[in-house]
Design an enzyme around this catalytic site. Structure first.
Site, PDB file in Angstrom:
ATOM      1  CB  THR A 181      -0.878  -0.055   1.268  1.00 40.25           C
ATOM      2  OG1 THR A 181      -1.792  -1.259   1.123  1.00 40.25           O
ATOM      3  CG2 THR A 181      -1.835   1.248   1.275  1.00 40.25           C
ATOM      4  CB  THR A 198      14.433   3.100  12.505  1.00 40.40           C
ATOM      5  OG1 THR A 198      14.879   4.212  13.074  1.00 40.40           O
ATOM      6  CG2 THR A 198      15.395   2.124  12.610  1.00 40.40           C
ATOM      7  CG  ASN A 219      -6.045  -8.501  -5.574  1.00 36.60           C
ATOM      8  OD1 ASN A 219      -6.143  -7.681  -6.414  1.00 36.60           O
ATOM      9  ND2 ASN A 219      -6.775  -8.345  -4.202  1.00 36.60           N
ATOM     10  CG  HIS A 226       1.068  -9.653   4.214  1.00 34.14           C
ATOM     11  ND1 HIS A 226      -0.264  -9.774   4.374  1.00 34.14           N
ATOM     12  CD2 HIS A 226       1.301  -8.436   3.766  1.00 34.14           C
ATOM     13  CE1 HIS A 226      -0.875  -8.932   3.959  1.00 34.14           C
ATOM     14  NE2 HIS A 226      -0.013  -7.909   3.357  1.00 34.14           N
ATOM     15  CB  CYS A 232      -8.282  -3.809   1.382  1.00 31.43           C
ATOM     16  SG  CYS A 232      -6.656  -4.455   0.908  1.00 31.43           S
ATOM     17  CB  SER A 289       2.783  -6.911   0.029  1.00 31.05           C
ATOM     18  OG  SER A 289       2.530  -7.090   1.038  1.00 31.05           O
TER      19      SER A 289
HETATM   20  N1  PMP Z   1      -1.754  -4.772  -4.270  1.00 32.86           N
HETATM   21  C1  PMP Z   1      -2.476  -6.240  -4.159  1.00 32.86           C
HETATM   22  C2  PMP Z   1      -2.830  -6.633  -5.650  1.00 32.86           C
HETATM   23  C3  PMP Z   1      -3.051  -6.555  -3.055  1.00 32.86           C
HETATM   24  O1  PMP Z   1      -3.565  -7.606  -3.159  1.00 32.86           O
HETATM   25  C4  PMP Z   1      -2.504  -6.029  -2.045  1.00 32.86           C
HETATM   26  C5  PMP Z   1      -2.935  -6.644  -0.499  1.00 32.86           C
HETATM   27  N2  PMP Z   1      -4.456  -6.948  -0.451  1.00 32.86           N
HETATM   28  C6  PMP Z   1      -1.884  -4.828  -1.786  1.00 32.86           C
HETATM   29  C7  PMP Z   1      -1.644  -4.250  -2.979  1.00 32.86           C
HETATM   30  C8  PMP Z   1      -1.590  -3.998  -0.690  1.00 32.86           C
HETATM   31  O2  PMP Z   1      -0.517  -4.892   0.207  1.00 32.86           O
HETATM   32  P1  PMP Z   1      -0.315  -4.525   1.760  1.00 32.86           P
HETATM   33  O3  PMP Z   1      -1.094  -5.565   2.477  1.00 32.86           O
HETATM   34  O4  PMP Z   1       1.470  -4.846   1.776  1.00 32.86           O
HETATM   35  O5  PMP Z   1      -0.263  -3.174   1.927  1.00 32.86           O
END
Ligand code: PMP
Length: 379
Positions: A75, A237, A152, A201, A324, A199
């Site tokens: 993000t 940091t 996604n 995670h 999200c 990202s």
């Molecule tokens: N771009 C895509 C395609 C995602 O799936 C996501 C997370 N849902 C993000 C950006 C944002 O990533 P983060 O959770 O690291 O903010």
């Protein structure tokens, strides 16, 4: 990797930590203070590890270490890149689609509100933009192209290498959201790609760590201002444990892909095929080529939200779409933009596996889904 008896099929939302990644993070998750910006020996130790980790990432993407920046997640990376580029090109045209993640889509909407020009490439049930449509609109007025490498929600892949070539021919910077691609297929920065966000995670590294690749051809204003870490391009940091974890996750990919890709693809295909054999009116969303781990499935006649809740009660975790935006009952913006009718959108849910998902979990999930859908349809 057994979490407990529940079955986790929501890996596009987040993933379990890989034990090897956790191991790599221990250097910083311990009782030795490690700030890579300090000049004393503690700082130097930390800095050496930071430099090594960065090199692993840069080598994997075939770029230079100076072009890699760390952020708090994709993000932030997307905000930095989009706000940075759009400030430079205003009010020229940014070309994108309505399938982008909200961390890009909302910035583009704001740009439009403020008088910037936006061109949305058409999208349909294929689920990815077409090169011919870009050819029709790209030109002197184009300031930026931004597309996701993989969607996604549906898993549909964009042919980003061809788009990059065309962007380069027109001298248009091209920003890619690489979040849903990394970890599933090999990735390197080819000619014509100006910037990419990732990202941690989403590929078995921790939350709160992102990577921004930005070609050294470009100089953008920082999003976060403060100290002069990361050449003042991103103050604050360093999240050293996150960086070491993310770097390890990327290093592991070199030896496990494409073997893991094939394994996931076989599992995902079997999952979809068996559901379609055992249930009627089960439709896969997204007709384009899809990444190996994602299934967006419409169970016609079922309400997606109720289905998700019933599955959760039976121990199967899936999702409505992007984490999200789930939690809201609004139908998926992505599936609606692809032109699916409301009934199909509202009956759709997303399953996403990982390289830790097992065949027996898939068998159990199929049995539960079939039962729950049959019950819901008989009500
Ligand atoms: N771009 C895509 C395609 C995602 O799936 C996501 C997370 N849902 C993000 C950006 C944002 O990533 P983060 O959770 O690291 O903010």
């Amino acid at each position: 990797m057994a979490l407990d008896s529940r079955i986790y099929l929501d890996n596009n939302s987040t993933t379990v930590l890989d034990p090897e990644v956790l191991d790599a993070m221990q250097f910083d998750l311990c009782n030795v203070p490690r700030n890579p910006s300090c000049i004393h020996s503690f700082g130097r130790d930390a800095r050496n590890e930071l430099i090594r980790a960065k090199r692993v990432i840069a080598d994997a993407f075939e770029v230079s270490s100076e072009e890699i920046y760390f952020s708090s997640g994709a993000t932030e990376s997307n905000n930095f890149l989009l706000k940075g580029f759009l400030k430079k090109i205003f009010p020229k045209t940014v070309i994108t689609t309505k399938l982008e993640h909200s961390s890009i889509f909302r910035i583009v909407e704001e740009y439009q509100k403020n008088g910037g020009d936006v061109c949305f490439l058409p999208v349909d049930k294929v689920g990815a933009p077409k090169l011919d449509d870009l050819k029709k609109v790209i030109g002197k007025q184009t300031g930026l192209l931004t597309l996701m490498a993989v969607n996604n929600e549906t898993g549909v892949k964009t042919d980003y290498e061809s788009f990059a070539q065309l962007a380069k021919e027109h001298n248009v910077p091209f920003v890619i959201d690489g979040v849903a691609l990394l970890g599933k297929e090999p990735f390197k920065v080819v000619d014509g790609i100006s910037a990419v966000s990732f990202s941690g995670h989403k590929l078995h590294a921790p939350k709160g760590i992102g990577i921004t690749y930005l070609s050294d051809e470009f100089d953008l204003d920082p999003l976060i201002i403060g100290g002069n870490q990361q050449n003042s391009m991103r103050a604050g940091t360093h999240n050293l444990s996150g960086i070491l974890g993310f770097s390890k996750a990327i290093e592991l990919l070199q030896s496990i892909l494409p073997h893991e890709t094939l394994k996931m693809q076989k599992m995902r295909d079997r999952f979809e095929k068996t559901l379609q054999e055992k249930l009627e009116n089960v439709l896969i969303n997204g007709e384009g080529n899809r990444i190996c781990n994602t299934s967006s499935i419409a169970f016609l006649g079922c309400d997606g939200e109720s289905l998700l809740m019933s599955l959760d009660m039976q121990g199967v975790a899936a999702s409505h779409g992007s984490a999200c935006s789930s939690g809201s009952l609004a139908p998926s913006r992505i599936l609606s933009a692809m032109g699916y009718p409301k009934e199909r959108v509202e009956s759709s849910i997303r399953f996403s596996i990982s390289r830790f998902t097992t065949d027996s979990e898939i068998d159990r999930a199929i049995a539960i889904i079939v039962d729950v859908v049959k019950q819901m349809r008989n009500l």
